[in-house]
Design an enzyme around this catalytic site. Structure first.
Site, PDB file in Angstrom:
ATOM      1  CB  SER A 172      -1.019   0.187   0.996  1.00 16.62           C
ATOM      2  OG  SER A 172      -1.716  -1.102   1.140  1.00 16.62           O
TER       3      SER A 172
HETATM    4  N1  SAH Z   1      -0.673  -5.003   3.961  1.00 19.28           N
HETATM    5  C1  SAH Z   1      -0.022  -5.343   2.556  1.00 19.28           C
HETATM    6  C2  SAH Z   1      -1.127  -4.950   1.631  1.00 19.28           C
HETATM    7  C3  SAH Z   1      -0.503  -5.897   0.517  1.00 19.28           C
HETATM    8  S1  SAH Z   1      -2.153  -6.026  -0.855  1.00 19.28           S
HETATM    9  C4  SAH Z   1       1.130  -4.571   2.644  1.00 19.28           C
HETATM   10  O1  SAH Z   1       1.653  -3.705   3.768  1.00 19.28           O
HETATM   11  O2  SAH Z   1       2.009  -4.857   1.764  1.00 19.28           O
HETATM   12  C5  SAH Z   1      -3.311  -6.890  -0.210  1.00 19.28           C
HETATM   13  C6  SAH Z   1      -3.062  -8.279   0.151  1.00 19.28           C
HETATM   14  O3  SAH Z   1      -4.345  -8.832   0.351  1.00 19.28           O
HETATM   15  C7  SAH Z   1      -2.456  -9.103  -1.197  1.00 19.28           C
HETATM   16  O4  SAH Z   1      -1.199  -9.699  -0.790  1.00 19.28           O
HETATM   17  C8  SAH Z   1      -3.555 -10.121  -1.148  1.00 19.28           C
HETATM   18  O5  SAH Z   1      -2.968 -11.450  -1.847  1.00 19.28           O
HETATM   19  C9  SAH Z   1      -4.114 -10.389   0.231  1.00 19.28           C
HETATM   20  N2  SAH Z   1      -5.515 -10.819   0.162  1.00 19.28           N
HETATM   21  C10 SAH Z   1      -6.545 -10.440  -0.724  1.00 19.28           C
HETATM   22  N3  SAH Z   1      -7.694 -11.206  -0.267  1.00 19.28           N
HETATM   23  C11 SAH Z   1      -7.372 -11.973   1.197  1.00 19.28           C
HETATM   24  C12 SAH Z   1      -7.877 -12.977   1.803  1.00 19.28           C
HETATM   25  N4  SAH Z   1      -9.189 -13.177   1.594  1.00 19.28           N
HETATM   26  N5  SAH Z   1      -7.348 -13.329   2.549  1.00 19.28           N
HETATM   27  C13 SAH Z   1      -5.923 -13.283   3.161  1.00 19.28           C
HETATM   28  N6  SAH Z   1      -5.147 -12.054   2.282  1.00 19.28           N
HETATM   29  C14 SAH Z   1      -5.907 -11.723   1.269  1.00 19.28           C
END
Ligand code: SAH
Length: 235
Positions: free
Chosen positions: A84
């Site tokens: 993000s």
């Molecule tokens: N908090 C992260 C943001 C990553 S983007 C950071 O600081 O980098 C969001 C993430 O959510 C992705 O890696 C995606 O695979 C994950 N995601 C999406 N749906 C999900 C679910 N149902 N359960 C767990 N993770 C999920």
């Protein structure tokens, strides 16, 4: 005659110094500038700004993208996912109002950066990721570098993480089409959840659980997240 050193050379030198897992004065300087820009954009929580100034965001990126670590933008982390934007991390963390030793569930471990910020704020972090490859890679980073009390799980976040519930705080870092019922259940009474909800664009919802069946909901602006998907994805 000596040839002048080109801009490309300096660029390569710069990206090279950003590529390793060291945190040098240059990284620290870039972070200070980033923090100043977050302040200008309205982030006021000094504890969060301090922690974001301390945590090297370039540790959470592949070396090819490390030169983008201190720009206020999302960056690709593989598997079609992104770390993000720093402003979004600061904004969601500020809404969460996390206190030391609180149990925080994060949905969407991704790069691990948001988890590290929560860990450094003193929270006990439980973070789940549905993509096995990202889960394995990030778990290693969070285990080798010390960012506090963080535990990683390979799970489908629509189901939450029942075995450690209830949580004082829940944060989703992927855009959900609706708030998963399991997450509402796993929130403690008096607890807070910050979750972006919507299809193309997401509304940042800040939900407080006031009783077993009642919630107070606030909307705090529009954002764009990668989708919150159901089910797990193996390597
Ligand atoms: N908090 C992260 C943001 C990553 S983007 C950071 O600081 O980098 C969001 C993430 O959510 C992705 O890696 C995606 O695979 C994950 N995601 C999406 N749906 C999900 C679910 N149902 N359960 C767990 N993770 C999920």
């Amino acid at each position: 005659m000596r040839r002048p050193i080109s801009g490309t050379f300096y660029f390569c030198l710069f990206t090279f110094s950003l590529n390793n897992m060291e945190d040098n004065y240059r990284h620290k300087g870039l972070r200070q500038k980033l923090i100043a820009s977050l302040r200008r954009k309205g982030i006021t929580d000094e504890k969060i700004l301090l922690v974001m100034e301390a945590v090297p965001r370039h540790f959470f990126l592949d070396s090819t993208f490390a030169h983008l670590a201190y720009k206020d933008q999302p960056v690709g982390i593989g598997k079609g996912q992104t770390i993000s934007q720093p402003y979004t991390v600061a904004f969601q963390t500020q809404l969460l109002e996390v206190e030391k030793r609180q149990r925080v569930l994060e949905i969407g471990t991704g790069s691990g950066y948001q988890a590290a910020i929560l860990g450094m704020l003193g929270a006990r972090v439980f973070t789940v990721e549905r993509q096995e490859e990202l889960y394995l890679k990030t778990k290693k980073i969070l285990e080798t570098k010390r960012f506090g009390n963080i535990r990683c799980y390979f799970r489908d976040g629509t189901k939450g993480l029942k075995e450690f519930a209830p949580y004082d705080r829940i944060i989703a870092t992927a855009g959900a089409s609706k708030v998963p019922e399991a997450l509402l259940k796993q929130l403690i009474i008096g607890g807070k959840m910050v979750i972006p909800v919507g299809k193309e664009v997401q509304e940042m919802k800040c939900i407080t659980k006031v009783s077993e069946t009642e919630y107070v909901e606030e909307h705090r602006g529009s954002f764009k997240f990668v989708p919150f998907l159901e089910g797990k994805e193996k390597k």
